[in-house]
Design an enzyme around this catalytic site. Structure first.
Site, short mmCIF file in Angstrom:
data_model
loop_
_atom_site.label_atom_id
_atom_site.label_comp_id
_atom_site.label_asym_id
_atom_site.label_seq_id
_atom_site.Cartn_x
_atom_site.Cartn_y
_atom_site.Cartn_z
N GLY A 328 0.80 -1.21 0.00
CA GLY A 328 -0.08 0.09 0.08
C GLY A 328 0.74 1.21 -0.16
O GLY A 328 2.04 1.34 -0.51
N SER A 329 0.39 2.45 0.72
CA SER A 329 1.00 3.49 0.53
C SER A 329 2.52 3.78 0.82
O SER A 329 3.16 4.64 0.55
CB SER A 329 0.17 4.52 1.37
#
Lengths: 618, 175
Positions: A328-329
């Site tokens: 993810g981020s």
């Protein structure tokens, strides 16, 4: 000779010659012809035949004896000598003591002590029931079971394994017939669960089956020896007999870069997470920035190596290096590093970021859809804007982005000294679909291990130089020679200025307006990034209902980084974000790591960040 | 072979033999009854007195006999000494071997004792045991630490944000 002259058969024959009529004439005649006193009374031919016969008989016998002698001594000699020796030699195995695994301060994480296997020869045991009663409490085995074993067939039954020396001494004092001991060293893991996944465990035969135990089997195992003793009839050694020992060569020891105290703290903190009912699995990796050494690495639920045989095999791995997840981020740092290094952006570059962006057949939105906002690149990272990151990634280009990802270690193993390391998954950029090309810059459609994620941030914290993570600091052989494991050469991934700019931006994430104020550590400046990635639902192979992987990766102190910590929590039934869930775990661990290492805060204030700006109108 | 020679040979064979003893033995052998044939031409063998050298020879043969006695005693005593020293040596070896076994056993026993004690120390030093012992002693985990940093001009600043440790027992879950 005398027997021949006294032979009674000759005298009657001679006297028989004397006829009665000639008796008077024979009076003056000597009994024998002169000169025949020593005659045998046999004709020379008979005598010669007898001699020859005797000679042949003697020679035949002698030849037979000589032949047998040659056969015994020359041809079968060694075999008979061997058989004779085997009959009085007893060979006792001397087990080598397996080497220790110690942490960076020399605390023992795994070591072996002498112990014995208690065996019995049922044919010698005089009274199975009495012997069983004597042993039952000492061996902690039911008397009935022992009686059955001791009355069984065969000459070798194992009553108990890995019995400690105090117990065997007590058994020896009972002087039970037919009971004996064999070396059977026991492997101890004093710290139990702490570091268990790193240390690994050994199998029933003492071979390493996981972790360092498996990877360093050659070093740790050592070489068994044996003692050859000449024994008498009773099986007791003959005092002046042969007593030759080939001593066992004990195994060497392995020193890890792990700090046992920190490892314990990490394990404790993760166990708290795993106990909250939402986190099914949580990993944390603590890496030293300057050296790349892993100081702690744990996953909950862990396992106690001593209980490995009774543990669910699913748990007997080291998920921090073998399990992959979509980061993810946290991956956005790589995308931004590429954009800055390639000259497409600086922290203050302002972009007009819309709430969503078209990517092939699908639309990628920010966490919350919004009207276009003029964010600086710092703002994009601090707010974790998917759309802004994808806009920057498009400027970098798929191929260049893939190059940066691979340079940061994504898609290849780190070479850490553990078995079963996963390389993660990163497709060739040529195969990226449009939607994948939009997903990868924000950490979806790419899989990493917790260790790889820590390594990415170590690179940023270390001024752009990536040092592959290492877990073993030195190996000490049985003879005391210490071999320091070579530290991997650092490789420059991005320039120092790019790394510094990234570190600056990552500090904004924890600052006011960022996504992870909970990642703050009292007194220290922290840089880091949250991640909340959708977890693929194993039931449908899609993202629906799969929950999230929440991550936080960061380093501190931001102005002079000492440690990188990566935390990832698998939460299949929760939609909480990394900033709420993983960041506090990070903060607690970083707090302890810095405090216990006596890191003094620099006292400098966190810089002011410009998260928004005015986008150039063009 | 002459009778004299026989006498000497006899004397040599039986060390204590003397000439008179051999005389009767030789007589029958030289008796004329042995040959009954008409040939009497050959002069008969006669007993002669022993040559002048005989007494000295007898003395010479007797003297070594007396001198051999110490030699025999020497050999016998050497044999006896060898046997005895062999016995003593074997006994010593056996005793040494026994002592070595005992020492080895004692050594192993002590090594095991050391191992057991080290094991206790190792077990007591694990972080979990230390934490438990510390909690039992009323200690609590420390929070964030503060650092007093002295400047070159003698002024001091507090770095970090020290947090007072919780009251022991107030927050048992702490840490």
């Amino acid at each position: 000779m005398s027997t021949r002259s006294n032979d009674p058969s000759r005298r009657p024959a001679r006297s028989g010659d004397r006829r009665p009529g000639t008796a008077g004439r024979d009076v003056l005649r000597p009994r024998r012809e002169p000169g025949t006193r020593r005659a045998r009374g046999l004709t020379p031919t008979v005598r010669a035949r007898r001699n020859r016969f005797g000679l042949i008989a003697m020679v035949t016998l002698l030849v037979a004896v000589v032949v047998k002698l040659v056969v015994l001594q020359g041809i079968d000699g060694s075999a008979y000598a061997q058989a004779a020796e085997d009959d009085r030699m007893r060979v006792f195995d001397i087990s080598a003591i397996r080497g220790e695994i110690v942490d960076r301060d020399g605390n023992r994480l795994a070591y072996s002590v002498e112990a014995s296997r208690v065996v019995a020869d049922p044919t010698i045991v005089p009274d199975p029931e009495r012997t069983a009663l004597a042993l039952t409490t000492l061996l902690d085995v039911p008397a009935g079971e022992l009686t059955e074993q001791l009355s069984g067939e065969g000459r070798y039954v194992v009553l108990a394994e890995q019995v400690d020396t105090a117990t065997t001494d007590a058994i020896s004092e009972l002087a039970l017939d037919g009971i004996s001991f064999q070396d059977d060293p026991v492997r101890l893991y004093p710290a139990g669960v702490v570091g268990g996944q790193i240390v690994g465990f050994v199998g029933r035969d003492g071979d390493g089956l996981a972790g360092i135990e498996q990877r360093y089997e050659d070093v740790l195992a050592g070489t068994d020896g044996e003692r050859r003793v000449e024994v008498g009839a009773g099986g007791l050694p003959i005092p002046s007999g042969i007593d030759a020992s080939t001593p066992a060569v004990d195994g060497g020891s392995v020193q890890l870069t792990i700090d046992e105290d920190l490892q314990y703290t990490v394990q404790q903190r993760l166990d708290v997470e795993c106990a909250n009912g939402l986190t099914t699995r949580g990993s944390a990796v603590v890496q030293e920035v300057a050296t790349g050494e892993i100081v702690a690495m744990a996953t909950c639920p862990g396992y106690d190596p001593a209980q490995a045989r009774n543990t669910d095999p699913e748990l007997l791995g080291n998920p921090a290096v073998s399990d992959v997840f979509e980061p993810g981020s946290v991956m956005k740092a790589v995308t931004l590093a590429a954009a800055i290094e390639e000259g497409h952006a600086t922290p203050d570059t302002v972009l007009s970021v819309p709430g969503h962006i078209q990517a092939g057949d699908r639309v990628v939105t920010d966490a919350h859809d919004h009207a276009p906002i003029d964010w600086t690149v710092t703002g994009i990272l601090a707010k974790s804007s998917n759309v802004g990151t994808i806009m920057l990634a498009r400027e970098v280009g798929d191929q260049r982005l893939e190059e940066y990802l691979r340079a940061f270690g994504i898609g290849s193993t780190t070479g850490i000294e553990l078995p079963g390391e996963s390389a993660g998954i990163l497709q060739d950029s040529a195969d990226w679909t449009q939607s994948r090309a939009a997903n990868i810059p924000i950490g979806q459609g790419v899989s990493v291990t917790a260790l790889q994620m820590a390594s990415v941030y170590q690179t940023i914290a270390n001024g752009g130089v990536r040092i592959e993570p290492r877990l073993v600091s030195s190996v000490t052989a049985a003879d005391g020679t210490v071999t320091t494991e070579p530290r991997p050469e650092g490789t420059r991934v991005v320039s120092e200025s790019t790394a510094d700019q990234l570190a600056y931006m990552l500090e904004a994430v924890v600052g006011p307006g960022g996504t992870a104020p909970l990642g703050e550590v009292d007194g220290f400046r922290v840089a880091g990034k949250t991640g909340t990635a959708q977890r693929a639902n194993p039931e449908c192979g899609c993202y629906d209902g799969g929950g999230y992987f929440t991550t936080f990766v960061g380093f501190a102190p931001a102005d002079a980084p000492r440690y990188v910590i990566a935390v990832d929590l698998e939460r299949p039934t929760s939609s909480a974000e990394g900033g709420q869930v993983a960041a506090p775990v990070f903060a607690d661990l970083m707090q302890y790591a810095l405090t216990s290492s006596d890191v003094v805060p620099s006292g400098t204030a966190r810089p002011e960040f410009q998260l928004t700006g005015t986008a150039p109108t063009n | 072979m002459s009778a004299t020679a026989r006498v000497h040979t006899g004397a040599l064979r039986s060390r204590s033999a003397t000439a008179p003893r051999t005389t009767p033995r030789t007589t029958p052998r030289t008796s004329p009854t042995r040959r009954t044939g008409p040939v009497q031409v050959r002069p008969q063998l006669r007993l002669v007195t022993a040559p002048v050298g005989t007494p000295t020879r007898t003395r010479r043969t007797a003297a070594p006999a007396r001198r051999r006695a110490p030699f025999v005693v020497l050999v016998v005593s050497l044999l006896a000494a060898t046997a005895l020293s062999l016995l003593a040596l074997n006994t010593a070896i056996a005793v040494d071997s026994l002592q070595a076994s005992q020492q080895r056993a004692a050594n192993a026993e002590l090594a095991q004792q050391v191992e057991r004690l080290e094991q206790q120390v190792t077990d007591a030093r694990t972080p979990a045991q230390l934490a438990a012992a510390a909690t039992a002693a009323g200690l609590v985990p420390a929070g964030a630490a503060g650092h007093v940093v002295l400047g070159p001009d003698g002024t001091s600043v507090v770095r970090g944000t020290p947090v007072p440790a919780p009251v022991p027992g107030a927050d048992p879950a702490g840490g």
